[in-house]
Design a protein around this motif. Structure first.
Motif, PDB file in Angstrom:
ATOM      1  N   PRO A   1      34.009 -42.528  -2.295  1.00 49.83           N
ATOM      2  CA  PRO A   1      35.180 -41.785  -2.766  1.00 49.83           C
ATOM      3  C   PRO A   1      35.454 -40.563  -1.892  1.00 49.83           C
ATOM      4  O   PRO A   1      36.611 -40.241  -1.619  1.00 49.83           O
ATOM      5  CB  PRO A   1      34.814 -41.368  -4.185  1.00 49.83           C
ATOM      6  N   GLU A   2      34.409 -39.903  -1.435  1.00 53.77           N
ATOM      7  CA  GLU A   2      34.590 -38.716  -0.596  1.00 53.77           C
ATOM      8  C   GLU A   2      35.291 -39.072   0.711  1.00 53.77           C
ATOM      9  O   GLU A   2      36.219 -38.386   1.136  1.00 53.77           O
ATOM     10  CB  GLU A   2      33.235 -38.052  -0.301  1.00 53.77           C
ATOM     11  N   ALA A   3      34.840 -40.152   1.355  1.00 56.67           N
ATOM     12  CA  ALA A   3      35.472 -40.587   2.606  1.00 56.67           C
ATOM     13  C   ALA A   3      36.923 -40.997   2.361  1.00 56.67           C
ATOM     14  O   ALA A   3      37.810 -40.694   3.168  1.00 56.67           O
ATOM     15  CB  ALA A   3      34.689 -41.735   3.225  1.00 56.67           C
ATOM     16  N   ALA A   4      37.171 -41.674   1.244  1.00 57.52           N
ATOM     17  CA  ALA A   4      38.533 -42.106   0.927  1.00 57.52           C
ATOM     18  C   ALA A   4      39.453 -40.916   0.696  1.00 57.52           C
ATOM     19  O   ALA A   4      40.574 -40.869   1.214  1.00 57.52           O
ATOM     20  CB  ALA A   4      38.508 -43.004  -0.315  1.00 57.52           C
ATOM     21  N   LEU A   5      38.990 -39.946  -0.066  1.00 58.47           N
ATOM     22  CA  LEU A   5      39.824 -38.767  -0.345  1.00 58.47           C
ATOM     23  C   LEU A   5      40.041 -37.939   0.916  1.00 58.47           C
ATOM     24  O   LEU A   5      41.127 -37.375   1.112  1.00 58.47           O
ATOM     25  CB  LEU A   5      39.202 -37.933  -1.462  1.00 58.47           C
ATOM     26  N   ASN A   6      39.050 -37.894   1.780  1.00 54.33           N
ATOM     27  CA  ASN A   6      39.217 -37.200   3.059  1.00 54.33           C
ATOM     28  C   ASN A   6      40.291 -37.889   3.894  1.00 54.33           C
ATOM     29  O   ASN A   6      41.162 -37.231   4.471  1.00 54.33           O
ATOM     30  CB  ASN A   6      37.884 -37.155   3.818  1.00 54.33           C
ATOM     31  N   TRP A   7      40.248 -39.223   3.954  1.00 49.61           N
ATOM     32  CA  TRP A   7      41.261 -39.965   4.705  1.00 49.61           C
ATOM     33  C   TRP A   7      42.647 -39.717   4.117  1.00 49.61           C
ATOM     34  O   TRP A   7      43.610 -39.495   4.849  1.00 49.61           O
ATOM     35  CB  TRP A   7      40.940 -41.462   4.701  1.00 49.61           C
ATOM     36  N   LEU A   8      42.746 -39.737   2.786  1.00 48.32           N
ATOM     37  CA  LEU A   8      44.042 -39.499   2.142  1.00 48.32           C
ATOM     38  C   LEU A   8      44.565 -38.099   2.419  1.00 48.32           C
ATOM     39  O   LEU A   8      45.771 -37.904   2.577  1.00 48.32           O
ATOM     40  CB  LEU A   8      43.934 -39.716   0.634  1.00 48.32           C
ATOM     41  N   SER A   9      43.671 -37.121   2.484  1.00 46.51           N
ATOM     42  CA  SER A   9      44.127 -35.760   2.757  1.00 46.51           C
ATOM     43  C   SER A   9      44.714 -35.648   4.160  1.00 46.51           C
ATOM     44  O   SER A   9      45.572 -34.799   4.407  1.00 46.51           O
ATOM     45  CB  SER A   9      42.978 -34.756   2.576  1.00 46.51           C
ATOM     46  N   GLN A  10      44.287 -36.508   5.059  1.00 47.19           N
ATOM     47  CA  GLN A  10      44.794 -36.492   6.425  1.00 47.19           C
ATOM     48  C   GLN A  10      45.927 -37.489   6.641  1.00 47.19           C
ATOM     49  O   GLN A  10      46.563 -37.485   7.696  1.00 47.19           O
ATOM     50  CB  GLN A  10      43.655 -36.806   7.402  1.00 47.19           C
ATOM     51  N   ASN A  11      46.165 -38.337   5.676  1.00 46.40           N
ATOM     52  CA  ASN A  11      47.199 -39.374   5.787  1.00 46.40           C
ATOM     53  C   ASN A  11      48.056 -39.387   4.533  1.00 46.40           C
ATOM     54  O   ASN A  11      48.092 -40.367   3.788  1.00 46.40           O
ATOM     55  CB  ASN A  11      46.545 -40.746   5.994  1.00 46.40           C
TER      56      ASN A  11
ATOM     57  N   GLN B   1      33.786 -44.001 -12.211  1.00 47.64           N
ATOM     58  CA  GLN B   1      33.917 -43.440 -10.867  1.00 47.64           C
ATOM     59  C   GLN B   1      35.180 -43.973 -10.191  1.00 47.64           C
ATOM     60  O   GLN B   1      35.922 -43.222  -9.566  1.00 47.64           O
ATOM     61  CB  GLN B   1      32.691 -43.788 -10.019  1.00 47.64           C
ATOM     62  N   GLN B   2      35.434 -45.265 -10.343  1.00 45.63           N
ATOM     63  CA  GLN B   2      36.616 -45.858  -9.731  1.00 45.63           C
ATOM     64  C   GLN B   2      37.894 -45.305 -10.355  1.00 45.63           C
ATOM     65  O   GLN B   2      38.839 -44.957  -9.652  1.00 45.63           O
ATOM     66  CB  GLN B   2      36.579 -47.379  -9.879  1.00 45.63           C
ATOM     67  N   LEU B   3      37.919 -45.200 -11.683  1.00 50.51           N
ATOM     68  CA  LEU B   3      39.108 -44.670 -12.360  1.00 50.51           C
ATOM     69  C   LEU B   3      39.368 -43.226 -11.969  1.00 50.51           C
ATOM     70  O   LEU B   3      40.515 -42.832 -11.732  1.00 50.51           O
ATOM     71  CB  LEU B   3      38.951 -44.801 -13.878  1.00 50.51           C
ATOM     72  N   ALA B   4      38.316 -42.426 -11.882  1.00 55.23           N
ATOM     73  CA  ALA B   4      38.470 -41.030 -11.464  1.00 55.23           C
ATOM     74  C   ALA B   4      38.995 -40.953 -10.036  1.00 55.23           C
ATOM     75  O   ALA B   4      39.866 -40.133  -9.724  1.00 55.23           O
ATOM     76  CB  ALA B   4      37.136 -40.294 -11.584  1.00 55.23           C
ATOM     77  N   PHE B   5      38.484 -41.819  -9.169  1.00 52.22           N
ATOM     78  CA  PHE B   5      38.951 -41.843  -7.782  1.00 52.22           C
ATOM     79  C   PHE B   5      40.438 -42.183  -7.705  1.00 52.22           C
ATOM     80  O   PHE B   5      41.208 -41.523  -7.004  1.00 52.22           O
ATOM     81  CB  PHE B   5      38.139 -42.851  -6.955  1.00 52.22           C
ATOM     82  N   LEU B   6      40.857 -43.214  -8.438  1.00 50.36           N
ATOM     83  CA  LEU B   6      42.269 -43.602  -8.402  1.00 50.36           C
ATOM     84  C   LEU B   6      43.165 -42.492  -8.939  1.00 50.36           C
ATOM     85  O   LEU B   6      44.260 -42.258  -8.413  1.00 50.36           O
ATOM     86  CB  LEU B   6      42.480 -44.913  -9.172  1.00 50.36           C
ATOM     87  N   GLU B   7      42.720 -41.789  -9.959  1.00 49.48           N
ATOM     88  CA  GLU B   7      43.490 -40.654 -10.482  1.00 49.48           C
ATOM     89  C   GLU B   7      43.610 -39.552  -9.423  1.00 49.48           C
ATOM     90  O   GLU B   7      44.672 -38.961  -9.250  1.00 49.48           O
ATOM     91  CB  GLU B   7      42.844 -40.096 -11.751  1.00 49.48           C
ATOM     92  N   GLN B   8      42.514 -39.268  -8.727  1.00 46.77           N
ATOM     93  CA  GLN B   8      42.555 -38.257  -7.664  1.00 46.77           C
ATOM     94  C   GLN B   8      43.507 -38.681  -6.556  1.00 46.77           C
ATOM     95  O   GLN B   8      44.253 -37.858  -6.029  1.00 46.77           O
ATOM     96  CB  GLN B   8      41.161 -38.016  -7.093  1.00 46.77           C
TER      97      GLN B   8
ATOM     98  N   SER C   1      51.928 -38.155  -3.714  1.00 43.65           N
ATOM     99  CA  SER C   1      52.975 -38.425  -4.690  1.00 43.65           C
ATOM    100  C   SER C   1      53.574 -39.820  -4.481  1.00 43.65           C
ATOM    101  O   SER C   1      53.924 -40.199  -3.370  1.00 43.65           O
ATOM    102  CB  SER C   1      54.076 -37.374  -4.553  1.00 43.65           C
ATOM    103  N   GLY C   2      53.644 -40.586  -5.555  1.00 42.62           N
ATOM    104  CA  GLY C   2      54.280 -41.899  -5.511  1.00 42.62           C
ATOM    105  C   GLY C   2      53.444 -43.000  -4.879  1.00 42.62           C
ATOM    106  O   GLY C   2      53.945 -44.104  -4.681  1.00 42.62           O
ATOM    107  N   ILE C   3      52.183 -42.735  -4.579  1.00 44.76           N
ATOM    108  CA  ILE C   3      51.346 -43.764  -3.953  1.00 44.76           C
ATOM    109  C   ILE C   3      51.048 -44.875  -4.948  1.00 44.76           C
ATOM    110  O   ILE C   3      50.895 -44.634  -6.142  1.00 44.76           O
ATOM    111  CB  ILE C   3      50.045 -43.153  -3.385  1.00 44.76           C
TER     112      ILE C   3
END
Length: 117
Positions: A35-45, A61-68, A74-76
């Motif tokens: 999740p950390e790597a995914a959120l980092n990628w999203l912050s840059q993309n 964990q998966q549900l929390a990640f998708l909410e984050q 926006s709108g993803i």
């Protein structure tokens, strides 16, 4: 189109990549194992179009990640995906696309013949 695939197994990411490329050759698929790597990628993309999460990683964990992810971009579009289902869907869509392309080529041939006359 940019899509992030969140899965622990590289083999799942490779399967999803092959299936998505059959549907949409221009798609850019990024893979994140945590999740950390995914959120980092999203912050840059922040122009990402979708986040897919491996169905084998269900739970809080998966549900929390998708909410984050939804909160970051926006709108993803977010979805939980079983790779084997995507392969089947890809094959079905490819057959539909091939049939449509065949019809279009046949129609173009008829139009070209009419123009020559």
């Amino acid at each position: 189109m940019k899509i992030l695939y969140f899965a622990q197994e590289r083999s799942a990411a490779e399967l999803v990549s092959r299936a998505l490329r059959r549907i949409a050759p221009a798609v850019t698929l990024a893979w994140a194992r945590s999740p950390e790597a995914a959120l980092n990628w999203l912050s840059q993309n922040r122009d990402a179009d979708a986040v897919l999460a491996d169905a084998g990683m269900s739970g809080p964990q998966q549900l929390a990640f998708l909410e984050q992810a939804r909160g970051m971009v926006s709108g993803i579009t977010t979805a939980v995906l079983a790779p084997q289902h995507l392969e089947t869907l890809s094959a079905a869509l490819q057959a539909t696309l091939d049939a449509g392309a065949h019809q279009e080529r046949a129609r173009n041939a008829v139009l070209e013949a009419q123009l020559k006359d």
